[in-house]
Design a protein around this motif. Structure first.
Motif, PDB file in Angstrom:
ATOM      1  N   ALA A  81      19.346  15.587  50.129  1.00 35.39           N
ATOM      2  CA  ALA A  81      20.872  16.343  49.350  1.00 35.39           C
ATOM      3  C   ALA A  81      21.492  15.643  48.860  1.00 35.39           C
ATOM      4  N   GLY A  82      21.969  15.607  47.752  1.00 37.37           N
ATOM      5  CA  GLY A  82      22.795  14.223  47.249  1.00 37.37           C
ATOM      6  C   GLY A  82      21.828  13.591  46.140  1.00 37.37           C
ATOM      7  N   GLY A  83      20.136  13.886  46.598  1.00 40.82           N
ATOM      8  CA  GLY A  83      19.590  12.624  45.767  1.00 40.82           C
ATOM      9  C   GLY A  83      19.030  12.234  44.455  1.00 40.82           C
ATOM     10  N   SER A  84      18.004  12.636  44.148  1.00 41.49           N
ATOM     11  CA  SER A  84      17.452  12.408  42.668  1.00 41.49           C
ATOM     12  C   SER A  84      16.181  12.257  43.094  1.00 41.49           C
ATOM     13  N   LEU A  85      15.748  13.319  41.901  1.00 44.39           N
ATOM     14  CA  LEU A  85      14.121  13.572  41.820  1.00 44.39           C
ATOM     15  C   LEU A  85      13.681  13.901  40.221  1.00 44.39           C
ATOM     16  N   ARG A  86      12.310  13.511  39.257  1.00 41.85           N
ATOM     17  CA  ARG A  86      12.136  13.652  38.613  1.00 41.85           C
ATOM     18  C   ARG A  86      10.857  14.252  38.583  1.00 41.85           C
ATOM     19  N   LEU A  87      10.651  15.150  37.951  1.00 46.32           N
ATOM     20  CA  LEU A  87       9.680  16.418  37.398  1.00 46.32           C
ATOM     21  C   LEU A  87       9.165  16.132  36.167  1.00 46.32           C
ATOM     22  N   SER A  88       7.310  16.113  37.007  1.00 43.64           N
ATOM     23  CA  SER A  88       7.233  16.071  34.669  1.00 43.64           C
ATOM     24  C   SER A  88       6.059  16.888  35.115  1.00 43.64           C
ATOM     25  N   CYS A  89       5.975  16.859  33.705  1.00 45.32           N
ATOM     26  CA  CYS A  89       4.900  18.398  33.419  1.00 45.32           C
ATOM     27  C   CYS A  89       3.926  18.192  31.961  1.00 45.32           C
ATOM     28  N   VAL A  90       2.959  17.421  31.779  1.00 43.55           N
ATOM     29  CA  VAL A  90       1.832  17.708  30.635  1.00 43.55           C
ATOM     30  C   VAL A  90       1.285  19.069  30.533  1.00 43.55           C
ATOM     31  N   ALA A  91       0.561  19.313  29.136  1.00 45.30           N
ATOM     32  CA  ALA A  91       0.573  20.005  28.701  1.00 45.30           C
ATOM     33  C   ALA A  91      -0.663  19.809  27.878  1.00 45.30           C
ATOM     34  N   SER A  92      -1.697  20.030  28.138  1.00 43.91           N
ATOM     35  CA  SER A  92      -3.225  19.838  27.317  1.00 43.91           C
ATOM     36  C   SER A  92      -3.722  21.081  26.331  1.00 43.91           C
TER      37      SER A  92
END
Length: 123
Positions: free
Chosen positions: A14-25
């Motif tokens: 909790a309090g942390g960060s992350l980044r999600l990615s999504c690639v579309a083909s």
């Protein structure tokens, strides 16, 4: 046929960060909207954020000020930057795609979905 592949989900405190990615083909240059939804155990899938072709964005009230959606048009990618995460953000996060240029919060408005990526936030 549009295919979506998410990545970036992990366990975080909790309090942390992350980044999600999504690639579309399978996407041809056109106006379209991409979004992020999430589903926690025992709950319905819910809207998180969306971004349209003109870079207009929309967010669920629960994530406003903490999450940011963005996209890379050249790479057909969409990202979800998650800051100050909370245990209630724990869920499987899904990338979604629709061939219309407007922000929708309804799951039924999106035609294509990824398989999801798990985000677990510990207190």
């Amino acid at each position: 046929q549009v295919q979506l592949l998410e990545s970036g989900g992990r366990a975080v405190q909790a309090g942390g960060s992350l980044r999600l990615s999504c690639v579309a083909s399978g996407v041809t240059p056109d106006s379209y909207t991409m979004g992020w939804f999430r589903q926690a155990p025992g709950k319905e899938r819910e809207f998180v954020a969306a971004i349209d072709w003109s870079d207009s964005t929309g967010y669920a009230d629960s994530v406003k000020g903490r999450f940011t959606i963005s996209r890379d048009y050249a790479k057909n990618m969409v990202f979800l930057q998650m800051n100050n995460v909370k245990p209630e953000d724990t869920a499987v996060y899904f990338c979604a795609f629709r061939f219309l240029n407007d922000l929708s919060v309804n799951t039924g408005s999106y035609s294509y979905w990824g398989q999801g990526t798990q985000v677990t936030v510990s207190s």
